[in-house]
Design a protein around this motif. Structure first.
Motif, PDB file in Angstrom:
ATOM      1  N   ARG A 129     -19.793   9.599 -23.276  1.00 33.17           N
ATOM      2  CA  ARG A 129     -20.887   9.720 -22.301  1.00 33.17           C
ATOM      3  C   ARG A 129     -22.066   8.845 -22.706  1.00 33.17           C
ATOM      4  NH1 ARG A 129     -25.180  13.243 -22.594  1.00 33.17           N
ATOM      5  NH2 ARG A 129     -26.338  13.557 -20.647  1.00 33.17           N
ATOM      6  N   HIS A 130     -22.443   8.890 -23.987  1.00 32.33           N
ATOM      7  CA  HIS A 130     -23.563   8.074 -24.458  1.00 32.33           C
ATOM      8  C   HIS A 130     -23.214   6.585 -24.416  1.00 32.33           C
ATOM      9  CE1 HIS A 130     -25.944  11.505 -25.601  1.00 32.33           C
ATOM     10  NE2 HIS A 130     -24.995  11.971 -26.380  1.00 32.33           N
ATOM     11  N   LEU A 131     -21.970   6.262 -24.743  1.00 29.83           N
ATOM     12  CA  LEU A 131     -21.543   4.856 -24.710  1.00 29.83           C
ATOM     13  C   LEU A 131     -21.610   4.306 -23.295  1.00 29.83           C
ATOM     14  CD1 LEU A 131     -20.295   2.561 -26.517  1.00 29.83           C
ATOM     15  CD2 LEU A 131     -18.076   3.324 -25.655  1.00 29.83           C
ATOM     16  N   LYS A 132     -21.128   5.058 -22.336  1.00 27.85           N
ATOM     17  CA  LYS A 132     -21.145   4.620 -20.945  1.00 27.85           C
ATOM     18  C   LYS A 132     -22.561   4.525 -20.410  1.00 27.85           C
ATOM     19  CE  LYS A 132     -19.266   5.706 -16.372  1.00 27.85           C
ATOM     20  NZ  LYS A 132     -18.416   6.646 -15.584  1.00 27.85           N
ATOM     21  N   GLN A 133     -23.409   5.489 -20.775  1.00 29.48           N
ATOM     22  CA  GLN A 133     -24.769   5.529 -20.256  1.00 29.48           C
ATOM     23  C   GLN A 133     -25.587   4.327 -20.721  1.00 29.48           C
ATOM     24  OE1 GLN A 133     -26.824   9.174 -21.153  1.00 29.48           O
ATOM     25  NE2 GLN A 133     -28.726   8.525 -20.187  1.00 29.48           N
ATOM     26  N   LYS A 134     -25.475   3.964 -21.989  1.00 28.89           N
ATOM     27  CA  LYS A 134     -26.297   2.882 -22.518  1.00 28.89           C
ATOM     28  C   LYS A 134     -25.615   1.522 -22.461  1.00 28.89           C
ATOM     29  CE  LYS A 134     -29.195   1.456 -26.373  1.00 28.89           C
ATOM     30  NZ  LYS A 134     -29.862   1.856 -27.634  1.00 28.89           N
ATOM     31  N   TRP A 135     -24.311   1.498 -22.734  1.00 31.27           N
ATOM     32  CA  TRP A 135     -23.625   0.221 -22.913  1.00 31.27           C
ATOM     33  C   TRP A 135     -22.636  -0.110 -21.796  1.00 31.27           C
ATOM     34  CZ3 TRP A 135     -25.267  -2.849 -26.795  1.00 31.27           C
ATOM     35  CH2 TRP A 135     -25.998  -2.248 -27.830  1.00 31.27           C
ATOM     36  N   GLY A 136     -22.428   0.818 -20.870  1.00 29.37           N
ATOM     37  CA  GLY A 136     -21.406   0.620 -19.852  1.00 29.37           C
ATOM     38  C   GLY A 136     -21.607  -0.613 -18.988  1.00 29.37           C
TER      39      GLY A 136
END
Length: 396
Positions: A129-136
């Motif tokens: 979730r954090h990866l997608k939110q910031k780096w997606g």
């Protein structure tokens, strides 16, 4: 209904007390208040209770909280029992809901409390979730392949035994409490075992944040918006700079020229590639028969055949024999497609070009460059980005 309301209040009381457990470090007091606030706001049951909670709480319970000196032995026993409760005594679903609200830094700190929380806080589903939110927005298939190749080379190595990984280890130590590396609360053992697995989503997130992992993406208006690259998007390898919240961009070499490096690239100039196509390879166009006047497109272009392609923004125009009347226009039925680049002045040689729908391949010459594959742009977000980057003055 009264039973549920009382149970909800009791649950908050237990949670408040459990976060004061001795193993929790000093930062827990601030984090505890944040968790309680988020839980109060997010859980629908507590939303219903919020207005009428205190009118329904038994007076004896309120007295127990307001008169600590006058409590009976039974009340002291209840207080002792509550104080011995742990956050791990919460139902799994409730604990998962709480952890989903915790930011990356908080998950790193929580992982130092005990081995059970460490296992939960390192789980892939939380970090995805954090990866997608910031780096997606800038991580695409090419970046994922690069990461898989990166970890495949290091699966048999140890992070803290390699000097070339020292920078990442230093970054992890800033995010990661020292206790989770040394492990006094987690029991004896190799300190490297307390770090996230190298093939976990958490490790990938931290590697991106550290800036030690270079990954492929694309940069709008490369080289700080140089006039020769206005309204273009080029492939580059990126490295994040956590101190400035910007990126270093490393562009492929142009012929015999050295690799160009640009610093201070902001987030709004980056994107994941729209098509998974290497920078030196011709993109096979599959949209030519769908193109109509007014459609937004990106087309590959390069100065000569030793250079990598960049993607340039344009629109589909009308043939010279067409007056642009949409009721009589038959441009979409013609084999020739007109491409217009309206950022250039009407008399510029870069303003207009044509391609064939039937047998379009790379076309051009050494004087005007070579046009490659075409992709139709239908994303409103991408179109909006191109319009935002539109030059303030017409190019020649």
């Amino acid at each position: 209904m009264l039973f549920f309301l009382i149970t909800s209040f009791t649950f908050i009381t237990l949670l408040y007390k459990s976060l004061a457990f001795k193993l929790v470090p000093t930062w827990a007091s601030e984090f505890r208040l944040q968790l309680l606030f988020r839980l109060w706001k997010d859980l629908s049951l507590l939303t219903l209770v919020r207005k009428n909670l205190f009118s329904l709480i038994p007076l004896r319970m309120l007295a127990m909280r307001s008169k600590p000196g006058g409590c009976s032995k039974a009340d002291d026993h209840v207080e002792t029992t509550v104080s011995q409760m742990s956050v791990l005594d919460l139902p799994d679903l409730v604990l998962e809901c709480i952890l989903e609200k915790v930011p990356p830094e908080g998950l790193c700190h929580l992982a130092s409390v005990c081995s059970s929380l460490r296992e939960r806080c390192m789980s892939d589903h939380l970090w995805e979730r954090h990866l997608k939110q910031k780096w997606g927005g800038i991580i695409g298939p090419a970046a994922y392949r690069e990461w898989q190749w990166h970890i495949a080379l290091r699966k048999d190595s140890r992070l803290f035994n390699q000097a070339k990984e020292k920078g990442l280890g230093s970054y992890l130590s800033r995010l990661w409490p020292l206790s989770v590396i040394v492990g006094p609360n987690l029991g004896a053992g190799d300190k490297r075992n307390n770090l996230p697995p190298i093939d976990s989503v958490m490790f990938w997130y931290l590697a991106l944040e550290s800036g030690k992992f270079w990954f492929p993406a694309q940069v709008y208006n490369r080289e700080n918006g140089h006039v020769g690259f206005m309204l273009s998007c080029y492939d580059a390898e990126l490295s994040y700079d956590p101190r400035t919240d910007t990126f270093h961009a490393r562009y492929p070499p142009h012929g015999r020229m050295a690799v160009a490096i640009e610093t201070g690239v902001t987030w709004d100039r980056l994107r994941a590639p729209l098509v998974d196509n290497p920078a030196h390879d011709l993109h096979i166009s599959d949209c030519l028969y769908d193109l109509r006047p007014g459609d937004h497109i990106e087309i590959q272009w390069r100065r000569n055949k030793k250079f990598p392609y960049g993607w340039w923004y344009g629109v589909v125009g009308h043939l010279e024999t067409c007056d642009g009347n949409q009721h009589y226009c038959r441009c979409h039925e013609c084999d020739t497609v007109v491409l217009e680049f309206n950022q250039y002045s009407p008399g510029s040689r870069w303003r207009r070009t044509t391609v064939s729908r039937k047998d379009h391949r790379e076309e051009g010459n050494e004087a005007e460059g070579f046009y490659g594959g075409i992709q139709k742009v239908e994303s409103r977000e991408v179109i909006s980005t191109w319009k935002r980057l539109w030059p303030a003055q017409v190019l020649e």
